[in-house]
Design an enzyme around this catalytic site. Structure first.
Site, PDB file in Angstrom:
ATOM      1  N   GLY A   1       0.827  -1.204   0.000  1.00  0.00           N
ATOM      2  CA  GLY A   1       0.000   0.000   0.000  1.00  0.00           C
ATOM      3  C   GLY A   1       0.856   1.246   0.000  1.00  0.00           C
ATOM      4  O   GLY A   1       1.895   1.296   0.673  1.00  0.00           O
ATOM      5  N   GLY A   2       0.420   2.282  -0.756  1.00  0.00           N
ATOM      6  CA  GLY A   2       1.169   3.537  -0.808  1.00  0.00           C
ATOM      7  C   GLY A   2       2.582   3.300  -1.281  1.00  0.00           C
ATOM      8  O   GLY A   2       2.814   2.768  -2.366  1.00  0.00           O
ATOM      9  N   ASP A   3       3.565   3.714  -0.470  1.00  0.00           N
ATOM     10  CA  ASP A   3       4.972   3.499  -0.800  1.00  0.00           C
ATOM     11  C   ASP A   3       5.586   2.416   0.075  1.00  0.00           C
ATOM     12  O   ASP A   3       6.797   2.412   0.328  1.00  0.00           O
ATOM     13  CB  ASP A   3       5.757   4.812  -0.662  1.00  0.00           C
ATOM     14  CG  ASP A   3       5.677   5.398   0.749  1.00  0.00           C
ATOM     15  OD1 ASP A   3       4.885   4.859   1.561  1.00  0.00           O
ATOM     16  OD2 ASP A   3       6.380   6.385   1.021  1.00  0.00           O
ATOM     17  N   GLU A   4       4.752   1.474   0.555  1.00  0.00           N
ATOM     18  CA  GLU A   4       5.223   0.378   1.387  1.00  0.00           C
ATOM     19  C   GLU A   4       5.238  -0.918   0.566  1.00  0.00           C
ATOM     20  O   GLU A   4       4.273  -1.244  -0.127  1.00  0.00           O
ATOM     21  CB  GLU A   4       4.317   0.194   2.612  1.00  0.00           C
ATOM     22  CG  GLU A   4       4.319   1.396   3.552  1.00  0.00           C
ATOM     23  CD  GLU A   4       3.400   1.181   4.740  1.00  0.00           C
ATOM     24  OE1 GLU A   4       2.845   0.060   4.850  1.00  0.00           O
ATOM     25  OE2 GLU A   4       3.235   2.104   5.533  1.00  0.00           O
TER      26      GLU A   4
END
Length: 562
Positions: free
Chosen positions: A465-468
C-alpha cells in the site's frame, strides 16, 4: 583461260585431226595451208586438254585432302563412326567412302530424331527456336516449320498461364542456373491445350560456354486427365454421400432437429462405434481439434484420429494414456479430464458408453469436448484483480497475508525459517507533491521493475500500500536476508527519474524479521519487521535493520546502511 565448255570441243577437233593424219588420208605435201592450220589447231586443243586435266586433278586432290581432314575431325569428336573396326584399307580410306558412311550415320540420326516420341527442341541464347522434333505435330497439330517460322516460339507454343514462368526458367538456365523440371501446357492448333512434363538444360559449347537451351518434353495429358477424373470421382462421391445424408436426415425430423442442435452448441461431440471408427462428429469438434470445416472423419479409426491431433497437445502421451485407460476399463461415465494445447488452449473431455437397445451390447462411446480457455482466462483475471496491485502488477496485501500464513505453516512443519523484509520509500512524498500523482506512479512502477530484477525466483515481492512494499523469503537465515536487504538498498538508491528536466530519486528504509526468532505468527512477524524499518528511518534512512529477538527487547541494534 578457256571455259570448261569450250575445252571438250577443242579436244574433239584435235582428236579428229590426229586420226585423219594418222590414217594417211593425204600425204604431207598435199596438205596445203588448210591442213597445216588444222594440224596446229588440233595440237593446240590437245595441249589445252592436258593442262585442264592436270589442273582438275590437282583441285580434286586438294578438295579430297580437305574433306578427309574434316571427316577425321568428326571422327575425333565422336560425331560419326568410322567405316569399321578393322584396319583401314585404301578403298575404305577413300573420302567418298567416308562421306557415304557419314551420310549413312546422319541418316540414322535423323531417323532417330524424327522418331522420338516426346518433343525435343533446341533454342539459341536469345530463346529463338533453332530446331524442333517432328513429334511436336502429334502433340499440338503444328508442324516443325510452323514453330520455326514463329517470331517467338515459346509464346507461340506455351499456354499463356505458363508462359511467364517458362520464360523465367529459360532465363535461369541460360544464366547458369542448372537444369529445371516442371509441368506446363502446350497450345494446340484447335485452341485446346495438352499437358507435358518438360526438362530444360543448357547446351554447352566446345569453349565451355552456354550456347543455348535444350528442351525435352513428355506427353502427360493422359495422366492429367486421369488425375482430373479421379478428383471428379472423389468429389462426386462426396456429393453423393452428402445427398444420401440429406435424404436420410429428411426421413427423420427428430434426427434433423438433433443434428441442428448439436451443430450450434459449443461443445465438441465425437461418437466412436464399437469397431473404434468415427460414426459422428459435429462442427465444434472440428474447431476444437483444429480440423478444416469440410474435413470428413466418418469411418476413420480412433488410432488414426489420435495421430492427427497428437501434435496439437503439450503432453500427447498423457492424453493417449488417459483415453486408453477409459476405453480399456470400459468406464460407463468418465470424470472430467483437462488437457493443454501447444497454442495455449485448455480443453476438457468427458465420455460415456452408449448402450444398445433391447439388451444388445453398447453401440459405442460418445466424447464431449469443451474449450474452457476463456473461462480459465477470466478466472485468472479475476484472481489477478483480487491478488495484484493494478498499478505495479505486484501481489497485493491480500495475497501477502495468504502467502505469509502458508509459508509459516510450511516452516513449522519442516522446521525452517521464514524471512520478512519490510520496505518503506524515503523521499517519495515530496516527488508526489511537487510533480504530481502521475510522476509518483512512474516512481512506483520503476521501483517495482528495479526491485523485481533484484529478488530471486523463490522470493515473493508485494506492494502493501502507498509506498510500502514487502518481500517474503522461504527457508532462509539472517545472513541471507541481510545480503538481500543490502542489494535492495543499493538498487533503490541507484534508481533515477527525470521530471520537468530535473533528476530525482528515492531511497529505502528496510526492516528485517525472521520466523520464529522475531515472531511465531503473521501479525507478530509484521510488527517486528515494521519496528526494525522505523529504526532504519530514525537512524538516517537509506539503510536496513534487523528486528529485536522477541524475548530480548534489550538486544542491541543490528543495522546496516549504504
Amino acid at each position: 583461260m578457256m571455259s570448261p565448255q569450250v575445252l571438250p570441243a577443242l579436244s574433239g577437233v584435235g582428236v579428229a585431226l590426229a586420226v585423219m593424219l594418222g590414217a594417211g588420208l593425204a600425204p604431207p605435201d598435199s596438205w596445203g595451208p588448210a591442213g597445216a592450220s588444222a594440224l596446229g589447231a588440233g595440237l593446240l586443243a590437245a595441249f589445252a586438254m592436258r593442262c585442264h586435266l592436270k589442273a582438275e586433278v590437282t583441285r580434286r586432290q586438294l578438295e579430297a585432302a580437305e574433306l578427309a581432314a574434316r571427316i577425321d575431325g568428326l571422327h575425333a569428336a565422336g560425331a560419326i563412326g568410322r567405316v569399321g573396326d578393322e584396319e583401314q584399307t585404301p578403298e575404305r580410306a577413300c573420302p567418298l567412302r567416308q562421306i557415304e558412311h557419314a551420310s549413312h550415320h546422319l541418316a540414322l540420326l535423323r531417323q532417330v530424331a524424327e522418331g522420338v516420341y516426346g518433343v525435343e527442341a533446341l533454342f539459341d541464347r536469345r530463346c529463338r527456336l533453332n530446331w524442333i522434333s517432328p513429334s511436336i505435330e502429334r502433340l499440338t497439330g503444328y508442324s516443325p516449320s510452323d514453330c520455326l517460322s514463329a517470331e517467338e516460339a515459346i509464346s507461340f507454343l506455351v499456354h499463356e498461364s505458363d508462359r511467364r514462368y517458362c520464360m523465367r526458367v529459360a532465363d535461369q538456365v541460360l544464366s547458369g542456373g542448372g537444369q529445371h523440371d516442371f509441368e506446363m501446357r502446350l497450345v494446340r492448333r484447335d485452341g485446346s491445350f495438352g499437358w507435358v512434363a518438360c526438362h530444360w538444360r543448357p547446351v554447352i559449347g566446345e569453349d565451355g560456354e552456354i550456347e543455348g537451351l535444350r528442351m525435352s518434353a513428355e506427353d502427360i495429358q493422359g495422366r492429367k486427365e486421369a488425375e482430373y477424373k479421379l478428383l471428379e470421382t472423389v468429389a462426386e462421391l462426396r456429393r453423393a454421400q452428402a445427398l444420401r445424408e440429406h435424404y436420410l436426415s429428411r426421413s427423420n425430423d427428430e434426427r434433423q432437429r438433433l443434428a441442428a442442435l448439436l451443430n450450434v452448441i459449443r461443445l465438441g461431440i465425437l461418437f466412436i462405434d464399437h469397431d473404434h471408427r468415427v460414426l459422428y462428429f459435429n462442427r465444434a469438434m472440428l474447431e476444437i481439434w483444429g480440423f478444416p470445416p469440410d474435413e470428413n472423419l466418418i469411418g476413420m479409426r480412433d488410432v488414426v484420429l489420435q495421430s492427427k491431433v497428437g501434435a496439437l497437445l503439450e503432453e500427447p502421451e498423457s492424453f493417449f494414456a488417459h483415453v486408453q485407460a477409459i476405453v480399456g476399463a470400459r468406464v460407463a461415465v468418465s470424470d472430467r479430464h483437462e488437457q493443454r494445447f501447444r497454442d495455449g488452449r485448455i480443453v476438457t473431455d468427458i465420455s460415456a458408453v452408449v448402450e444398445g437397445g433391447q439388451g444388445r451390447r453398447g453401440i459405442g462411446r460418445v466424447w464431449i469436448y469443451e474449450d474452457v480457455t476463456e473461462q480459465r482466462r477470466i478466472a485468472a483475471q479475476l484472481v489477478s484483480l483480487a491478488e495484484r496491485d493494478p498499478l505495479t502488477n505486484l501481489y497485493n496485501r491480500r495475497r501477502f497475508h495468504e502467502e505469509l500464513e502458508r509459508l509459516l505453516a510450511e516452516a513449522e512443519r519442516h522446521g525452517v525459517q521464514v524471512g520478512l523484509v519490510a520496505i518503506d520509500l524515503d523521499g517519495f512524498k515530496p516527488i508526489n507533491d511537487r510533480f504530481g500523482h502521475q510522476a509518483g506512479d512512474e516512481v512506483l512502477i520503476g521501483l517495482a521493475e528495479g526491485v523485481g530484477r533484484i529478488v530471486r525466483r523463490n522470493e515473493m515481492f508485494f506492494r502493501l500500500g502507498g509506498d510500502e512494499f514487502g518481500v517474503l523469503v522461504p527457508d532462509t537465515n539472517e545472513r541471507e536476508l541481510s545480503e538481500l536487504a543490502g542489494r535492495l538498498v543499493d538498487g533503490v538508491d541507484a534508481l533515477k527519474f527525470e521530471f520537468c528536466g530535473e533528476t530525482v530519486g528515492v531511497t529505502a528504509s528496510i526492516g528485517i524479521a525472521l520466523y520464529p526468532a522475531h515472531g511465531r505468527d503473521g501479525e507478530a512477524l509484521m510488527a517486528a519487521a515494521d519496528e526494525a524499518m522505523y529504526r532504519s528511518k530514525s537512524g538516517g534512512r537509506n539503510q536496513w535493520s534487523v528486528a529485536h529477538p522477541k524475548n530480548n527487547l534489550a538486544a542491541p541494534l543490528n543495522t546496516g546502511s549504504r
